[in-house]
Enzyme design. Structure first.
Site, PDB file in Angstrom:
ATOM      1  N   GLU A 124     -22.232  -8.477 -27.915  1.00 33.46           N
ATOM      2  CA  GLU A 124     -22.251  -7.426 -26.884  1.00 33.46           C
ATOM      3  C   GLU A 124     -23.560  -7.455 -26.100  1.00 33.46           C
ATOM      4  OE1 GLU A 124     -19.561  -5.944 -25.404  1.00 33.46           O
ATOM      5  OE2 GLU A 124     -19.101  -5.433 -27.479  1.00 33.46           O
TER       6      GLU A 124
ATOM      7  N   SER B 294       2.258   2.705  -8.392  1.00 30.81           N
ATOM      8  CA  SER B 294       1.958   2.851  -9.812  1.00 30.81           C
ATOM      9  C   SER B 294       2.083   4.314 -10.186  1.00 30.81           C
ATOM     10  CB  SER B 294       0.537   2.370 -10.121  1.00 30.81           C
ATOM     11  OG  SER B 294       0.119   2.902 -11.364  1.00 30.81           O
TER      12      SER B 294
ATOM     13  N   ASP C  83     -13.968 -10.095 -18.792  1.00 34.76           N
ATOM     14  CA  ASP C  83     -12.703  -9.364 -18.934  1.00 34.76           C
ATOM     15  C   ASP C  83     -11.522 -10.198 -18.460  1.00 34.76           C
ATOM     16  OD1 ASP C  83     -14.522  -7.432 -19.531  1.00 34.76           O
ATOM     17  OD2 ASP C  83     -14.130  -6.184 -17.772  1.00 34.76           O
TER      18      ASP C  83
HETATM   19  P1  ADP Z   1     -11.546  -0.348 -17.483  1.00 33.18           P
HETATM   20  O1  ADP Z   1     -11.258  -1.677 -16.870  1.00 33.18           O
HETATM   21  O2  ADP Z   1     -12.552  -0.435 -18.579  1.00 33.18           O
HETATM   22  O3  ADP Z   1     -10.321   0.359 -17.950  1.00 33.18           O
HETATM   23  P2  ADP Z   1     -12.436   0.185 -14.842  1.00 33.18           P
HETATM   24  O4  ADP Z   1     -13.188   1.306 -14.230  1.00 33.18           O
HETATM   25  O5  ADP Z   1     -12.961  -1.189 -14.701  1.00 33.18           O
HETATM   26  O6  ADP Z   1     -12.193   0.569 -16.369  1.00 33.18           O
HETATM   27  O7  ADP Z   1     -10.977   0.160 -14.223  1.00 33.18           O
HETATM   28  C1  ADP Z   1     -10.211   1.326 -14.128  1.00 33.18           C
HETATM   29  C2  ADP Z   1      -9.552   1.368 -12.764  1.00 33.18           C
HETATM   30  O8  ADP Z   1      -8.513   0.390 -12.687  1.00 33.18           O
HETATM   31  C3  ADP Z   1      -8.870   2.674 -12.486  1.00 33.18           C
HETATM   32  O9  ADP Z   1      -9.762   3.617 -11.957  1.00 33.18           O
HETATM   33  C4  ADP Z   1      -7.809   2.271 -11.456  1.00 33.18           C
HETATM   34  O10 ADP Z   1      -8.369   2.131 -10.184  1.00 33.18           O
HETATM   35  C5  ADP Z   1      -7.419   0.889 -11.933  1.00 33.18           C
HETATM   36  N1  ADP Z   1      -6.252   0.969 -12.814  1.00 33.18           N
HETATM   37  C6  ADP Z   1      -6.177   0.603 -14.113  1.00 33.18           C
HETATM   38  N2  ADP Z   1      -4.940   0.795 -14.617  1.00 33.18           N
HETATM   39  C7  ADP Z   1      -4.207   1.315 -13.602  1.00 33.18           C
HETATM   40  C8  ADP Z   1      -2.843   1.740 -13.476  1.00 33.18           C
HETATM   41  N3  ADP Z   1      -2.019   1.709 -14.498  1.00 33.18           N
HETATM   42  N4  ADP Z   1      -2.443   2.220 -12.265  1.00 33.18           N
HETATM   43  C9  ADP Z   1      -3.290   2.262 -11.229  1.00 33.18           C
HETATM   44  N5  ADP Z   1      -4.555   1.889 -11.299  1.00 33.18           N
HETATM   45  C10 ADP Z   1      -5.030   1.410 -12.449  1.00 33.18           C
HETATM   46 MG    MG Z   2     -12.700  -2.861 -15.852  1.00 30.48          MG
END
Ligand code: ADP
Ligand code: MG
Length: 415
Positions: free
Chosen positions: A46, A80, A201
């Site tokens: 990490e 979505s 990622d």
């Molecule tokens: P992580 O990748 O750790 O979950 P991030 O901030 O990088 O957090 O990504 C989260 C963002 O990805 C959300 O704010 C949204 O914009 C997008 N996202 C993720 N999953 C969805 C989904 N199921 N529907 C719409 N947007 C999504």
């Molecule tokens: Mg992310």
């Protein structure tokens, strides 16, 4: 005692059928297909990616499902249910980088449309417009890469409908081609969504394999599959989504990177992964904070290499399991004390897991909230989760969400 909150993964059939139904409802015809891609969790290694060190992610069973059909024009229509129940419309000829005139204002759509833009930029075009419905069971914003999951699902979908031939079939993935899809997904996230992430990622989502962890060398993004058949030895990974997000996170990430760059400069190495002698480096740095940061990075790299060696030796049983678990606990302490990126919610999850008999546990991801992981006997998972939930309840904290995970499949077409 309140019931535990499990955020279980949908089965691939369920995910595909949700995305399919959503597509039909929104657009009124059948999609060309459904593709999906997993979230990821890092087992160990990490805050070493930007120092050129190794990390060891697995693909989660939690996936983003994208039902998609190419269009004859350059319009992109997206829906979505996790955002809002309305179709968003974009134009591939207009959209462009964050901060510029083509900036995508509805944030979530940037991740999908950005992949089409990035593929075209990289010379894989022309990419047509498309209709797509996204349905995902990857927890949003829990540090489990919900964003990479939707980029990578879109990337493999476009790869197939545009006949780019980059992903290859799941049984025999095209690793070189997948690296190009990783690049497109990362460029989409960096430039179109405007989130500064390094590619770990997307690499995990695109290149992990079922039953394996991915040894990823972040100095050159080369990978190696390492057997990690937890189910075969009666183990399971318990992921604890703390639901905490401390506002420190962004600035602190930048300042840790700056500390590492400063330390590397003082030590006369290109990146901290090149400074191999821990005692020598710490002595040379003098400055206590920089010494502590460097101690974390160099020791974490050594722990990660040791963990990978254990997996190469054989299944995680007996001595190997004990040593691997200890490496995870050591990793957590190093992140907490030397790197100072933990928080009470993560520390309590790890301590409660340890007390309840987990073999190993640690915070995972950037820190200041997000998720922790615990390596547990499958039959003890509920007991360990209960102990953590109780510790949270005693402190009056919001209940954490739990995930059970085994190393799962990378991005690909759903049958
Ligand atoms: P992580 O990748 O750790 O979950 P991030 O901030 O990088 O957090 O990504 C989260 C963002 O990805 C959300 O704010 C949204 O914009 C997008 N996202 C993720 N999953 C969805 C989904 N199921 N529907 C719409 N947007 C999504
Ligand atoms: Mg992310």
């Amino acid at each position: 005692m309140n019931a535990l909150v499990w955020a279980d993964a949908a089965s691939p059939e369920e995910g595909a059928s949700q995305a399919n139904a959503l597509f039909r409802d929104a657009f009124g015809y059948e999609p060309r297909g459904v593709w999906s891609a997993p979230g990821r969790v890092n087992i160990i290694g990490e805050h070493v990616d930007y120092n050129g060190g190794p990390c060891l992610p697995i693909a989660l069973p939690h996936r983003a499902y994208v039902a998609l059909s190419p269009r004859a024009d350059r319009t992109i229509r997206l829906i979505s249910p996790q955002t809002r129940d309305a179709v968003d419309v974009l134009d591939l000829d207009v959209l462009g980088p964050k901060g510029g005139p083509g900036e995508v204002t509805n944030h979530w759509t940037a991740y999908l449309a950005g992949v089409a833009w990035a593929l075209e930029k990289a010379g894989h075009g022309p990419i047509p417009g498309f209709d797509a419905a996204l349905w995902s069971c990857v927890p949003l914003g829990g540090g489990l890469s919900s964003s990479a999951a939707l980029e990578c699902a879109t990337a493999v979908a476009l790869d197939e409908v545009c006949s780019l031939g980059l992903a290859g079939p799941l049984e025999s993935p095209n690793d070189e081609g997948r690296r190009e899809l990783v690049d497109a997904a990362r460029v989409a996230e960096n430039q179109i969504a405007g989130a500064n992430t390094g590619g770990l990622d997307q690499t995990a989502s695109m290149r992990c394999q079922e039953g394996h962890a991915l040894a990823l060398d972040c100095s050159d993004m080369s990978t190696r599959q390492v057997p990690f058949d937890l189910g075969g030895v009666g183990l399971e990974l318990l992921v604890i989504d703390t639901r905490a997000k401390h506002s420190l996170a962004d600035g602190q990430y930048g300042s840790r990177r700056a500390d590492c760059e400063e330390s590397a400069r003082l030590l006369g190495v290109r990146q901290l992964a090149d400074a191999t002698d821990l005692d020598e480096a710490v002595a040379a740095l003098g400055d206590e904070r920089l010494a502590a940061r460097t101690r974390h990075v160099i020791s974490e790299i050594a722990r990660t290499r040791a963990f990978i060696e254990l997996l190469d030796e054989g299944p995680l049983e007996g001595r190997r399991l004990a040593v691997a678990g200890a490496l995870m606990y050591d990793s957590h302490e190093s992140l907490r004390d030397d790197y100072e990126v933990s928080c009470p919610e993560l520390d309590v999850a790890v301590a409660a897991a340890r007390f309840a008999g987990a073999h190993g546990a640690r915070m995972t991801g950037g820190g200041f909230g997000g998720s922790a992981i615990a390596l547990v006997d499958a039959e003890a998972t509920t007991r360990v989760a209960s102990a953590i939930a109780r510790a949270y309840a005693e402190r009056g904290w919001e209940a954490p969400h739990f995930i059970r995970a085994l190393p799962s499949q990378p991005a690909g077409r759903m049958n």
